[in-house]
Enzyme design. Structure first.
Site, mmCIF file in Angstrom:
data_model
loop_
_atom_site.group_PDB
_atom_site.id
_atom_site.type_symbol
_atom_site.label_atom_id
_atom_site.label_comp_id
_atom_site.label_asym_id
_atom_site.label_seq_id
_atom_site.Cartn_x
_atom_site.Cartn_y
_atom_site.Cartn_z
ATOM 1 N N LYS A 268 0.882 -1.174 -0.085
ATOM 2 C CA LYS A 268 -0.019 -0.005 -0.124
ATOM 3 C C LYS A 268 0.937 1.330 -0.075
ATOM 4 C CE LYS A 268 -1.955 2.651 3.194
ATOM 5 N NZ LYS A 268 -1.931 3.794 2.434
ATOM 6 N N GLY B 94 6.865 5.799 8.279
ATOM 7 C CA GLY B 94 6.009 7.116 8.194
ATOM 8 C C GLY B 94 5.937 7.471 9.614
ATOM 9 N N SER B 95 4.969 8.229 10.347
ATOM 10 C CA SER B 95 4.813 9.031 11.495
ATOM 11 C C SER B 95 4.824 8.147 12.426
ATOM 12 C CB SER B 95 3.655 9.986 11.405
ATOM 13 O OG SER B 95 2.540 9.033 11.246
ATOM 14 N N GLY C 151 2.748 4.508 13.182
ATOM 15 C CA GLY C 151 3.338 3.388 14.174
ATOM 16 C C GLY C 151 2.867 3.059 15.148
ATOM 17 N N GLU D 211 10.060 2.079 10.637
ATOM 18 C CA GLU D 211 10.843 3.321 10.779
ATOM 19 C C GLU D 211 10.132 4.474 10.698
ATOM 20 O OE1 GLU D 211 12.718 6.001 9.701
ATOM 21 O OE2 GLU D 211 12.730 5.467 7.440
ATOM 22 N N CYS E 85 13.161 11.582 6.913
ATOM 23 C CA CYS E 85 13.139 11.086 8.423
ATOM 24 C C CYS E 85 14.455 11.554 9.096
ATOM 25 C CB CYS E 85 12.838 9.891 8.386
ATOM 26 S SG CYS E 85 13.756 8.557 7.315
ATOM 27 N N GLU F 201 8.792 16.697 15.753
ATOM 28 C CA GLU F 201 9.163 16.345 14.348
ATOM 29 C C GLU F 201 8.484 17.369 13.572
ATOM 30 O OE1 GLU F 201 10.475 12.876 11.435
ATOM 31 O OE2 GLU F 201 8.222 12.700 12.010
HETATM 32 N N1 LIG Z 1 9.772 8.297 8.709
HETATM 33 C C1 LIG Z 1 9.395 8.883 7.449
HETATM 34 O O1 LIG Z 1 10.104 8.826 6.602
HETATM 35 C C2 LIG Z 1 8.355 9.785 7.329
HETATM 36 C C3 LIG Z 1 7.612 10.282 8.211
HETATM 37 N N2 LIG Z 1 6.329 11.072 8.017
HETATM 38 C C4 LIG Z 1 5.896 12.000 9.255
HETATM 39 O O2 LIG Z 1 4.484 11.713 9.259
HETATM 40 C C5 LIG Z 1 3.827 13.049 9.238
HETATM 41 C C6 LIG Z 1 2.468 12.826 8.477
HETATM 42 O O3 LIG Z 1 2.709 12.290 6.997
HETATM 43 P P1 LIG Z 1 1.760 11.246 6.531
HETATM 44 O O4 LIG Z 1 1.879 10.944 5.234
HETATM 45 O O5 LIG Z 1 0.010 11.468 7.029
HETATM 46 O O6 LIG Z 1 2.235 9.952 7.185
HETATM 47 P P2 LIG Z 1 1.480 8.606 7.808
HETATM 48 O O7 LIG Z 1 2.481 7.960 8.901
HETATM 49 O O8 LIG Z 1 0.259 8.829 8.492
HETATM 50 O O9 LIG Z 1 1.356 7.723 6.711
HETATM 51 C C7 LIG Z 1 2.589 6.951 6.068
HETATM 52 C C8 LIG Z 1 1.954 5.799 5.284
HETATM 53 O O10 LIG Z 1 1.068 4.881 6.397
HETATM 54 C C9 LIG Z 1 -0.538 4.796 6.104
HETATM 55 N N3 LIG Z 1 -0.968 4.871 7.393
HETATM 56 C C10 LIG Z 1 -1.169 5.553 7.985
HETATM 57 N N4 LIG Z 1 -1.764 5.335 9.322
HETATM 58 C C11 LIG Z 1 -1.863 4.202 9.111
HETATM 59 C C12 LIG Z 1 -2.708 2.960 9.978
HETATM 60 N N5 LIG Z 1 -3.264 3.533 11.096
HETATM 61 N N6 LIG Z 1 -2.593 1.756 9.443
HETATM 62 C C13 LIG Z 1 -2.158 1.408 8.285
HETATM 63 N N7 LIG Z 1 -1.372 2.197 7.395
HETATM 64 C C14 LIG Z 1 -1.447 3.601 8.016
HETATM 65 C C15 LIG Z 1 -0.661 5.891 5.073
HETATM 66 O O11 LIG Z 1 -1.686 5.564 4.319
HETATM 67 C C16 LIG Z 1 0.601 6.152 4.240
HETATM 68 O O12 LIG Z 1 0.726 5.283 3.193
HETATM 69 C C17 LIG Z 1 4.758 13.823 8.487
HETATM 70 O O13 LIG Z 1 4.707 15.216 8.654
HETATM 71 C C18 LIG Z 1 6.226 13.461 9.120
HETATM 72 O O14 LIG Z 1 6.314 14.086 10.317
HETATM 73 C C19 LIG Z 1 5.784 11.064 6.937
HETATM 74 C C20 LIG Z 1 6.357 10.477 5.663
HETATM 75 C C21 LIG Z 1 7.387 9.713 5.833
HETATM 76 O O1 LIG Z 2 13.013 9.656 4.879
HETATM 77 C C1 LIG Z 2 13.513 8.682 5.440
HETATM 78 C C2 LIG Z 2 14.414 7.904 4.563
HETATM 79 C C3 LIG Z 2 14.908 8.469 3.568
HETATM 80 C C4 LIG Z 2 15.638 7.655 2.306
HETATM 81 C C5 LIG Z 2 15.570 6.260 2.693
HETATM 82 S S1 LIG Z 2 16.394 5.241 1.333
HETATM 83 O O2 LIG Z 2 17.622 5.254 1.672
HETATM 84 O O3 LIG Z 2 16.244 6.186 0.196
HETATM 85 O O4 LIG Z 2 15.583 4.174 1.157
HETATM 86 C C6 LIG Z 2 15.166 5.852 3.636
HETATM 87 C C7 LIG Z 2 14.445 6.643 4.598
#
Ligand SMILES: NC(=O)C1=CN([C@@H]2O[C@H](COP(=O)(O)OP(=O)(O)OC[C@H]3O[C@@H](n4cnc5c(N)ncnc54)[C@H](O)[C@@H]3O)[C@@H](O)[C@H]2O)C=CC1
Ligand SMILES: O=Cc1ccc(S(=O)(=O)O)cc1
Length: 482
Positions: A175, A228-229, A233, A249, A283, A383
């Site tokens: 997904k 994701g967030s 998580g 992650e 991240c 964050e």
């Molecule tokens: N660690 C990272 O690389 C990332 C961190 N974030 C953080 O998250 C904040 C919000 O961004 P979002 O796009 O809304 O992130 P999110 O964490 O809500 O979504 C990421 C993914 O998880 C899915 N998802 C969300 N809640 C879920 C649940 N309860 N069960 C199953 N799947 C679920 C979403 O549909 C999406 O595919 C950002 O402002 C940032 O702080 C966002 C994207 C990447």
């Molecule tokens: O945002 C977190 C992050 C960014 C890059 C990668 S990757 O090395 O391109 O897979 C993983 C996590």
């Protein structure tokens, strides 16, 4: 409906049972539709899990060399279409084209890496007193794996989950984020072109509350790998069955410490590149800069000069350093934190929503640099995931490390110094899954482990590198007598 991208279930590209769809728009120019996608629901997600479960026995039994061939062919497909896929990536989430090209290239590299590593991943043999017995372990696939991915690296993050899952014999339901589904679809297209049998990889676009909930709530799903967030998580952690393992992650509040002996030009580059490229939406992005007071003024002057010179605009145009924020939600969140920062600290530069002909149709925000930030301020603890740097003054190494460690997170951390004593102590003292010396907090290798400490991870299973295969396999211990 004919130009709607479909979902992949059991080898068939199909519409949602409900017939619903959604569209995505270019964050650099919201007038432009990037694509229309299938809004799958719970019924579709359940069908995808069932298709993956059905395909599992044959895929697990397939020779590892044949599974590797699929990954290698998919890598070649991505490379053949790299120009198109990179432009699409930029259009759907905004990062500058050069970064999108780099991501597509690294995605192909990841597929090739696991094609090789997966073929040599094995168990151990154990000395045994019984001369007629051999004792060994073998690593076996888990079954159906759910891959839940974000929008910031819509190709490379899912690839480094899907490739190790597939090569070890698991089947997958993927997904993507609804904010960047097209690049995820291209990755799936590449794997299908590589020769994946039907049902081995299923692709379902749709809402987290419906598709995500089925994936995390189904006991047939033996593992959920998520980026994701931290909030999402935590929800996933609470919703999975006891027999479903998770790999998470999550967020970061990554510090760069600038010591009094640092090369200040290089340190300013590290802050800008680590904190602002990708418009702060990584991240591992630097969000706190801890600077020794002796060099504060000199460092700040260099930092501000660099930030002011950044070119902000549509990532498809040449010479752009920073693209837009990826979504309306990101835009609102970042502006709200800039407002909070103005109450808590001193805004030295930036922080405005950009208007005018080049910016008025996109989610553009000028990077913001705050100084006089208290280590306990919200902008130093939470964050933000945007182009916001919080500069914190420190008077000693001991104070710097105490502040650096004083957040719930522990994903990546860097130090700028020429002193081997600081380097040695920092690598020991910092509570962080990735530690960088005179390098940006961002960026990690395909062949090295990646993951966080503290709230930046869930179970602690690492991604990436050879150890990235561990999460997708379980150990069977065999006692075999003649
Ligand atoms: N660690 C990272 O690389 C990332 C961190 N974030 C953080 O998250 C904040 C919000 O961004 P979002 O796009 O809304 O992130 P999110 O964490 O809500 O979504 C990421 C993914 O998880 C899915 N998802 C969300 N809640 C879920 C649940 N309860 N069960 C199953 N799947 C679920 C979403 O549909 C999406 O595919 C950002 O402002 C940032 O702080 C966002 C994207 C990447
Ligand atoms: O945002 C977190 C992050 C960014 C890059 C990668 S990757 O090395 O391109 O897979 C993983 C996590």
């Amino acid at each position: 409906m004919s130009d709607t991208h479909r979902i992949l279930i059991g080898g068939e590209w199909v519409a949602a049972a409900s017939g619903q769809t959604f569209e995505t728009r270019n964050p650099a120019d919201r007038r432009e539709v990037v694509g229309r996608f299938t809004a799958a629901g719970a019924e579709d997600a359940r069908a995808a899990v069932a298709a993956a479960a059905k395909a599992f026995p044959a895929w697990r039994a397939m020779a590892p060399g044949k599974r590797a061939q699929v990954l290698n062919k998919a890598a070649a497909y991505l490379e053949q279409h790299a120009a198109q896929f990179a432009r699409e990536l930029t259009r759907e989430m905004g990062k500058p084209l050069a970064l999108a090209q780099d991501e597509i290239a690294r995605t192909a590299q990841t597929l090739r890496f696991y094609a090789v590593e997966g073929q040599t991943y094995s168990g151990e043999t154990f000395p045994c007193d019984d001369p007629d017995m051999v004792v060994y372990t073998q690593r076996e696939a888990l079954g159906v794996v759910a891959v839940i991915a974000p929008w910031n690296f819509p190709a490379s993050i899912p690839a480094r989950k899907i490739a190790p899952a597939l090569i070890t014999g698991n089947t997958v339901v993927f997904k993507p984020s609804s904010d960047a589904p097209l690049t995820g679809l291209r990755l799936v297209e590449a794997l299908v072109a590589g020769g994946l049998p039907p049902g081995v990889l299923n692709f379902v676009t749709g809402r987290a509350g419906e598709v995500g909930a089925v994936l995390t709530g189904s006991p047939e799903v033996r593992a959920v790998t998520f980026t994701g967030s931290t909030a999402a998580g935590e929800q996933i952690h609470r919703s999975v069955a006891m027999t479903t393992r998770t790999q998470m992650e999550l967020g970061g509040k990554n510090p760069l410490i600038v010591m009094e002996d640092a090369n200040l030009d290089a340190a300013a580059d590290l802050a800008v590149k680590g904190g602002l490229s990708l418009t702060g939406q990584a991240c591992t992005g630097t969000s706190r800069v801890l600077v020794m007071t002796q060099v504060r003024e000199a460092f700040l002057a260099k930092l501000l000069a660099r930030v002011q010179a950044l070119k902000i605009g549509n990532g498809l145009e040449p010479g752009i350093d920073l693209g837009p924020l990826a979504t309306a939600k990101q835009f609102e969140t970042v502006l709200s934190y800039i407002g909070i920062g103005k109450q808590e600290a001193k805004l030295q530069y930036g922080g405005r929503a950009l208007t005018g002909p080049a910016h008025e149709h996109g989610w553009f925000v000028e990077p913001a640099v705050f100084t006089d930030v208290s280590p306990r301020a919200r902008i130093a603890q939470e964050e933000i995931f945007g182009p916001v740097l919080a500069v914190i003054d420190v008077e000693s190494y001991a104070q710097a490390i105490a502040i650096a460690n004083d957040t719930p997170y522990g994903l990546s951390a860097a130090i700028a110094t020429r002193n081997p004593r600081y380097v040695h102590d920092f690598c020991r003292d910092i509570e962080s899954g990735t530690v960088k010396v005179n390098r940006t907090t961002t960026g990690n290798l395909t062949n090295a482990p990646f993951g966080g400490y503290k709230a930046s991870t869930g179970s602690g299973f690492r991604e990436s590198g050879r150890v990235g295969l561990e999460f997708f396999t379980q150990t069977k211990t065999v006692y075999r007598a003649v």
